[in-house]
Design a protein around this motif. Structure first.
Motif, PDB file in Angstrom:
ATOM      1  N   ILE A   6      16.212  39.534  -2.730  1.00 14.76           N
ATOM      2  CA  ILE A   6      17.190  40.312  -3.487  1.00 14.76           C
ATOM      3  C   ILE A   6      18.333  40.688  -2.552  1.00 14.76           C
ATOM      4  O   ILE A   6      18.171  40.782  -1.350  1.00 14.76           O
ATOM      5  CB  ILE A   6      16.502  41.524  -4.171  1.00 14.76           C
ATOM      6  CG1 ILE A   6      17.364  42.084  -5.277  1.00 14.76           C
ATOM      7  CG2 ILE A   6      16.096  42.591  -3.193  1.00 14.76           C
ATOM      8  CD1 ILE A   6      16.583  42.957  -6.254  1.00 14.76           C
ATOM      9  N   THR A  12      21.156  47.738  -9.135  1.00 16.81           N
ATOM     10  CA  THR A  12      20.507  46.556  -9.685  1.00 16.81           C
ATOM     11  C   THR A  12      20.824  46.479 -11.172  1.00 16.81           C
ATOM     12  O   THR A  12      20.695  47.470 -11.889  1.00 16.81           O
ATOM     13  CB  THR A  12      18.982  46.615  -9.483  1.00 16.81           C
ATOM     14  OG1 THR A  12      18.699  46.834  -8.109  1.00 16.81           O
ATOM     15  CG2 THR A  12      18.327  45.320  -9.919  1.00 16.81           C
ATOM     16  N   ARG A 346      14.381  46.598  -6.392  1.00 15.24           N
ATOM     17  CA  ARG A 346      15.394  46.803  -5.368  1.00 15.24           C
ATOM     18  C   ARG A 346      15.179  45.842  -4.225  1.00 15.24           C
ATOM     19  O   ARG A 346      14.196  45.111  -4.195  1.00 15.24           O
ATOM     20  CB  ARG A 346      15.406  48.237  -4.905  1.00 15.24           C
ATOM     21  CG  ARG A 346      14.065  48.722  -4.396  1.00 15.24           C
ATOM     22  CD  ARG A 346      14.146  50.124  -3.968  1.00 15.24           C
ATOM     23  NE  ARG A 346      15.324  50.311  -3.148  1.00 15.24           N
ATOM     24  CZ  ARG A 346      15.653  51.458  -2.588  1.00 15.24           C
ATOM     25  NH1 ARG A 346      14.932  52.509  -2.788  1.00 15.24           N
ATOM     26  NH2 ARG A 346      16.705  51.558  -1.819  1.00 15.24           N
ATOM     27  N   GLU A 347      16.145  45.872  -3.334  1.00 13.89           N
ATOM     28  CA  GLU A 347      16.139  44.993  -2.184  1.00 13.89           C
ATOM     29  C   GLU A 347      14.767  44.940  -1.512  1.00 13.89           C
ATOM     30  O   GLU A 347      14.148  45.981  -1.315  1.00 13.89           O
ATOM     31  CB  GLU A 347      17.137  45.572  -1.192  1.00 13.89           C
ATOM     32  CG  GLU A 347      17.809  44.575  -0.343  1.00 13.89           C
ATOM     33  CD  GLU A 347      18.963  45.247   0.367  1.00 13.89           C
ATOM     34  OE1 GLU A 347      19.098  44.999   1.556  1.00 13.89           O
ATOM     35  OE2 GLU A 347      19.693  46.006  -0.287  1.00 13.89           O
TER      36      GLU A 347
END
Ligand SMILES: Nc1ncnc2c1ncn2[C@@H]1O[C@H](COP(=O)(O)OP(=O)(O)OP(=O)(O)O)[C@@H](O)[C@H]1O
Ligand SMILES: [Mg+2]
Length: 349
Positions: A6, A12, A346-347
């Motif tokens: 990601i 997001t 998320r990342e």
């Protein structure tokens, strides 16, 4: 779990492309606590998507584009979901080894669980007990037909989005459930998403999605029942299904479709009990447009003899002022469970 890494954005964008409605949610992860900053919904032209299969990518891509513009989203990256019979989620056991070595072993093992050519499959997995010491470890295996993912990616490219993250619909629901119902994570729970055409039955045990099944039931079938059996015009039927009143016209279809969905849950439960004895489902959470059909939850609860609730994706999630602008929160919230789950990604650290 995601098939691709990601990006760096703090926000997001989740995109749930359903056969009835396309839903968008933006979650800001910047301040530590996720905050829902925007929600938008648009119609899909009838039959552009049938049972999850995109029949008319051009039409759907245009609708996605329009939705992004109306929501003021400039970001080119989004999280989308795949699901259905071309996606397999399974808990398996393999010899304990480190994550890096496990890939080949899991891939080899996966061949016996994946009913299609392993060459055409995108695989991902997660070790469920990384700190365990037993000789074997539990692994959650996810396999999706590459073709399915590619079709989605092509469609999104046409809508101007690049390198999206592909998630599994059951996981997205589960993520939204985990965040909003922290005190409901123990034991076995069924998360049921009743959409326009498909009902996904997902069973989660102690925070792990164990099993997912699809039933061909959705609000479309309810509407057709009302039209055929009660002679209601399509619009009136649709209106009744989105209302709050348990009308006499609704009774018979709510009973019979409610039973049908409940049987789907009972089958999943029976399947689980063959592998684990303490796998009794304690509670059901329903989402999707069908969760709003008046009386449906009660009909299912009566048959299953366990509590059935409508899931609320903003039960514990912070919501920015104006995120729901133009929408009635109570009416649309149940439809947003999956898309909120997608935007919660998320990342990867
Ligand atoms: N406030 C609402 N606005 C629009 N539709 C609603 C609303 N409340 C309930 N519905 C019903 O919900 C349906 C859409 O539900 P949902 O968004 O969960 O389905 P979907 O994701 O498009 O379908 P599927 O998952 O089967 O592909 C509509 O077809 C309509 O019957
Ligand atoms: Mg849906």
């Amino acid at each position: 779990m995601a098939f691709l890494g990601i990006g760096r954005q703090k926000k997001t964008v989740g995109l749930d492309i359903g056969s009835g409605l396309i839903k968008l949610a933006v979650i800001d992860h910047g301040s530590g606590r996720p905050t829902l900053t925007k929600v938008a919904i648009t119609n899909v032209l009838a039959d552009a998507i049938v049972e999850g299969e995109i029949m008319d990518p051009g039409v759907v891509a245009e609708a996605v584009k329009g939705l992004l513009v109306s929501a003021g989203v400039k970001q080119k990256r989004a999280v989308v979901a795949v699901g259905g019979r071309d996606v397999i989620v399974k808990k398996i056991q393999v010899d304990r080894m480190n994550q890096a070595d496990a890939y080949d072993v899991v891939r080899w093992e996966a061949q016996q669980y994946v009913p299609f050519d392993i060459e055409g499959v995108e695989l991902d997995f997660q070790v469920l007990d990384p700190d365990g010491t037993g000789l074997q470890m539990d692994v959650l295996l996810v396999a999706a037909k590459r073709e399915l993912i590619e079709t989605k990616l092509n469609l999104l490219a046409e809508a101007g989005l690049d390198s999206p993250i592909v998630d599994v619909d059951a996981f997205a629901l589960h993520n939204a459930f985990e965040l909003n119902y922290p005190s409901e994570q123990e034991g076995v729970t069924a998360l049921i998403n009743i959409g326009h055409e498909v009902t996904n039955v997902n069973v989660v045990q102690d925070g792990v999605p164990l099993l997912t099944r699809d039933l061909s039931i959705g609000t479309r079938k309810f509407r057709e029942d009302l039209q055929r059996e009660r002679g209601l015009p399509a619009e009136e039927a649709a209106h009744m299904l989105q209302g709050y009143e348990r009308t006499p016209e609704l009774e018979s279809c709510v009973q019979s479709r409610g039973d049908e969905i409940a049987v789907g849950v009972e089958r999943a439960a029976a399947f689980l009990q063959t592998s684990s004895r303490d796998a009794k489902i304690r509670r059901v959470f329903c989402s999707g447009g069908g969760a709003r059909v008046p009386g449906l939850g009660d009909a299912m609860a009566e048959r299953l003899r366990i509590p059935v609730e409508i899931a609320n994706p903003v039960q514990a999630l912070d919501v920015h002022d104006g995120a729901f602008e133009g929408l009635n929160v109570d009416e649309v919230a149940p439809l947003l469970m999956q898309v909120v789950g997608l935007a919660l990604r998320r990342e990867r650290e």
